[in-house]
Enzyme design. Structure first.
Site, PDB file in Angstrom:
ATOM      1  N   SER A 151      20.279  55.687 -33.926  1.00 49.06           N
ATOM      2  CA  SER A 151      20.495  55.533 -32.491  1.00 49.06           C
ATOM      3  C   SER A 151      21.647  56.447 -32.081  1.00 49.06           C
ATOM      4  O   SER A 151      22.515  56.749 -32.902  1.00 49.06           O
ATOM      5  CB  SER A 151      20.875  54.082 -32.166  1.00 49.06           C
ATOM      6  N   TYR A 164      26.041  46.640 -33.071  1.00 49.45           N
ATOM      7  CA  TYR A 164      24.826  47.464 -33.238  1.00 49.45           C
ATOM      8  C   TYR A 164      25.222  48.900 -33.574  1.00 49.45           C
ATOM      9  O   TYR A 164      24.648  49.524 -34.472  1.00 49.45           O
ATOM     10  CB  TYR A 164      24.025  47.392 -31.937  1.00 49.45           C
TER      11      TYR A 164
HETATM   12  N1  LIG Z   1      14.824  51.394 -27.251  1.00 52.27           N
HETATM   13  C1  LIG Z   1      15.955  52.073 -27.344  1.00 52.27           C
HETATM   14  O1  LIG Z   1      16.599  52.417 -26.352  1.00 52.27           O
HETATM   15  C2  LIG Z   1      16.454  52.482 -28.706  1.00 52.27           C
HETATM   16  C3  LIG Z   1      17.471  53.427 -28.761  1.00 52.27           C
HETATM   17  C4  LIG Z   1      17.963  53.824 -29.995  1.00 52.27           C
HETATM   18  C5  LIG Z   1      17.431  53.296 -31.155  1.00 52.27           C
HETATM   19  N2  LIG Z   1      16.439  52.366 -31.082  1.00 52.27           N
HETATM   20  C6  LIG Z   1      15.928  51.830 -32.337  1.00 52.27           C
HETATM   21  O2  LIG Z   1      14.541  52.005 -32.390  1.00 52.27           O
HETATM   22  C7  LIG Z   1      13.952  51.021 -33.247  1.00 52.27           C
HETATM   23  C8  LIG Z   1      12.800  50.351 -32.526  1.00 52.27           C
HETATM   24  O3  LIG Z   1      13.318  49.597 -31.433  1.00 52.27           O
HETATM   25  P1  LIG Z   1      12.503  49.365 -30.092  1.00 52.27           P
HETATM   26  O4  LIG Z   1      13.297  49.923 -28.990  1.00 52.27           O
HETATM   27  O5  LIG Z   1      11.088  49.778 -30.274  1.00 52.27           O
HETATM   28  O6  LIG Z   1      12.622  47.777 -29.985  1.00 52.27           O
HETATM   29  P2  LIG Z   1      11.521  46.610 -30.075  1.00 52.27           P
HETATM   30  O7  LIG Z   1      10.394  46.875 -29.152  1.00 52.27           O
HETATM   31  O8  LIG Z   1      12.298  45.355 -29.932  1.00 52.27           O
HETATM   32  O9  LIG Z   1      10.989  46.754 -31.566  1.00 52.27           O
HETATM   33  C9  LIG Z   1      11.707  46.324 -32.679  1.00 52.27           C
HETATM   34  C10 LIG Z   1      10.748  46.233 -33.856  1.00 52.27           C
HETATM   35  O10 LIG Z   1      11.499  45.841 -35.016  1.00 52.27           O
HETATM   36  C11 LIG Z   1      10.748  44.874 -35.705  1.00 52.27           C
HETATM   37  N3  LIG Z   1      11.633  43.977 -36.456  1.00 52.27           N
HETATM   38  C12 LIG Z   1      12.724  43.289 -36.009  1.00 52.27           C
HETATM   39  N4  LIG Z   1      13.219  42.501 -36.989  1.00 52.27           N
HETATM   40  C13 LIG Z   1      12.417  42.709 -38.072  1.00 52.27           C
HETATM   41  C14 LIG Z   1      12.390  42.182 -39.396  1.00 52.27           C
HETATM   42  N5  LIG Z   1      13.281  41.259 -39.808  1.00 52.27           N
HETATM   43  N6  LIG Z   1      11.426  42.625 -40.254  1.00 52.27           N
HETATM   44  C15 LIG Z   1      10.519  43.533 -39.852  1.00 52.27           C
HETATM   45  N7  LIG Z   1      10.492  44.072 -38.630  1.00 52.27           N
HETATM   46  C16 LIG Z   1      11.427  43.660 -37.741  1.00 52.27           C
HETATM   47  C17 LIG Z   1       9.988  44.088 -34.636  1.00 52.27           C
HETATM   48  O11 LIG Z   1       8.796  43.557 -35.211  1.00 52.27           O
HETATM   49  P3  LIG Z   1       8.519  41.995 -35.499  1.00 52.27           P
HETATM   50  O12 LIG Z   1       9.294  41.194 -34.499  1.00 52.27           O
HETATM   51  O13 LIG Z   1       7.033  41.897 -35.359  1.00 52.27           O
HETATM   52  O14 LIG Z   1       8.962  41.769 -36.908  1.00 52.27           O
HETATM   53  C18 LIG Z   1       9.651  45.191 -33.645  1.00 52.27           C
HETATM   54  O15 LIG Z   1       8.416  45.767 -33.954  1.00 52.27           O
HETATM   55  C19 LIG Z   1      15.096  50.061 -33.612  1.00 52.27           C
HETATM   56  O16 LIG Z   1      15.610  50.394 -34.890  1.00 52.27           O
HETATM   57  C20 LIG Z   1      16.127  50.337 -32.543  1.00 52.27           C
HETATM   58  O17 LIG Z   1      17.435  50.031 -32.950  1.00 52.27           O
HETATM   59  C21 LIG Z   1      15.940  51.946 -29.879  1.00 52.27           C
END
Ligand SMILES: NC(=O)c1ccc[n+]([C@@H]2O[C@H](COP(=O)([O-])OP(=O)(O)OC[C@H]3O[C@@H](n4cnc5c(N)ncnc54)[C@H](OP(=O)(O)O)[C@@H]3O)[C@@H](O)[C@H]2O)c1
Length: 258
Positions: A151, A164
């Site tokens: 991130s 985070y």
């Molecule tokens: N959106 C942003 O602005 C942003 C910015 C920078 C980085 N990121 C990073 O991008 C990645 C994806 O995030 P997102 O924005 O797509 O959020 P999201 O829609 O909340 O997706 C998070 C994913 O992580 C999975 N997850 C959470 N806990 C887990 C566990 N214990 N075991 C296996 N899977 C798990 C969830 O699947 P289940 O609940 O089905 O397990 C879900 O598919 C993350 O690492 C986040 O930190 C996001």
């Protein structure tokens, strides 16, 4: 004549494929020809995505994975390789966040964030890499890819998400350590540092006063969409990126410059 990235014959494991970025990453890798393995806890959602991918002519498999559980990681990677074949590409994407001041962080918050974002990401990559290294020793010219989703918060600290930010800074350094150790085995390890992308992790925030204020402070006053990362993801997954290893690449619409 056009030129596009072709991932036919590759198997890609995407963690956290049940929503947001992971769902989009799986769709894009599939569109480029890869067989995808969809992993997370909410397998009903993964099954819906699998049906969607299959309806578009792609191949997808579902595995249950909780990255906070070491045995679950080992079982999921083994299951993925039994179902889909040996893994060529890992998109190490599962992640969670909390919002609070550092003075309010509890041990439970700390474990929740670090067990998923840092410890979880580490052991998923380790389990996949151990198998790649074993195979790579017998292959002519191994070409494996691990893409850690860090991130921009791993590069600069942001208010209210300090915990985070700390967990993602560890992912940034982890990426470099893995690239250094595993590069000689034909494994390229790189990290994407996304800026703000509208997904389930933050969707509730954009309609609040604080969220609106944040958007107004962004260089182009906008939040991204998951498909804004398509090009970078495909590049890092492709054989064409063989000279990119240990790179930490921001895809943040210029946020890091401000
Ligand atoms: N959106 C942003 O602005 C942003 C910015 C920078 C980085 N990121 C990073 O991008 C990645 C994806 O995030 P997102 O924005 O797509 O959020 P999201 O829609 O909340 O997706 C998070 C994913 O992580 C999975 N997850 C959470 N806990 C887990 C566990 N214990 N075991 C296996 N899977 C798990 C969830 O699947 P289940 O609940 O089905 O397990 C879900 O598919 C993350 O690492 C986040 O930190 C996001």
């Amino acid at each position: 004549m056009g030129r596009s990235i072709n991932l036919e014959g590759k198997v890609a494991l995407v963690t956290g494929a049940s929503s947001g970025l992971g769902k989009r990453f799986a769709q894009v890798l599939s569109q480029a020809g890869a067989k995808v393995v969809l992993a997370s806890r909410r397998t009903e959602r993964l099954k819906e995505l699998r049906a969607e991918i299959e309806a578009s002519g792609g191949a997808a498999h579902v595995v249950s994975l909780d990255v906070t559980d070491y045995q679950s990681i080992k079982a999921a990677v083994a299951h993925a390789e039994t179902e889909a074949g040996t893994i060529d590409i890992l998109v190490n994407n599962s992640g969670v966040s909390t919002t609070q001041k550092l003075t309010e962080v509890t041990p439970a918050d700390f474990e929740y964030v670090f067990d998923t974002n840092t410890r979880g990401a580490f052991f998923v990559a380790q389990e996949v890499a151990k198998r790649m290294i074993m195979r790579g020793n017998n292959a002519q010219k191994p070409s494996y890819r691990i893409i850690n989703i860090a991130s921009m918060a791993g590069l600069r600290v942001l208010p209210q998400i300090g915990l985070y930010s700390m967990s993602k800074a560890a992912v940034v350094h982890m990426t470099k350590a893995m690239a250094l150790e595993w590069g000689k085995h034909g494994i390229n390890v790189n990290a994407i540092c996304p800026g703000y992308i509208d997904t389930e992790i933050n969707h509730h925030h954009w309609s609040t006063e604080q969220g609106q204020k944040l958007v107004s402070m962004l260089p182009r006053h906008r939040v991204g969409k998951p498909d804004d990362l398509d090009g970078l993801l495909l590049l890092l997954a492709a054989d064409e990126s063989q000279f990119i290893n240990g790179s930490i690449i921001a895809a943040d619409d210029g946020f890091g410059l401000a």
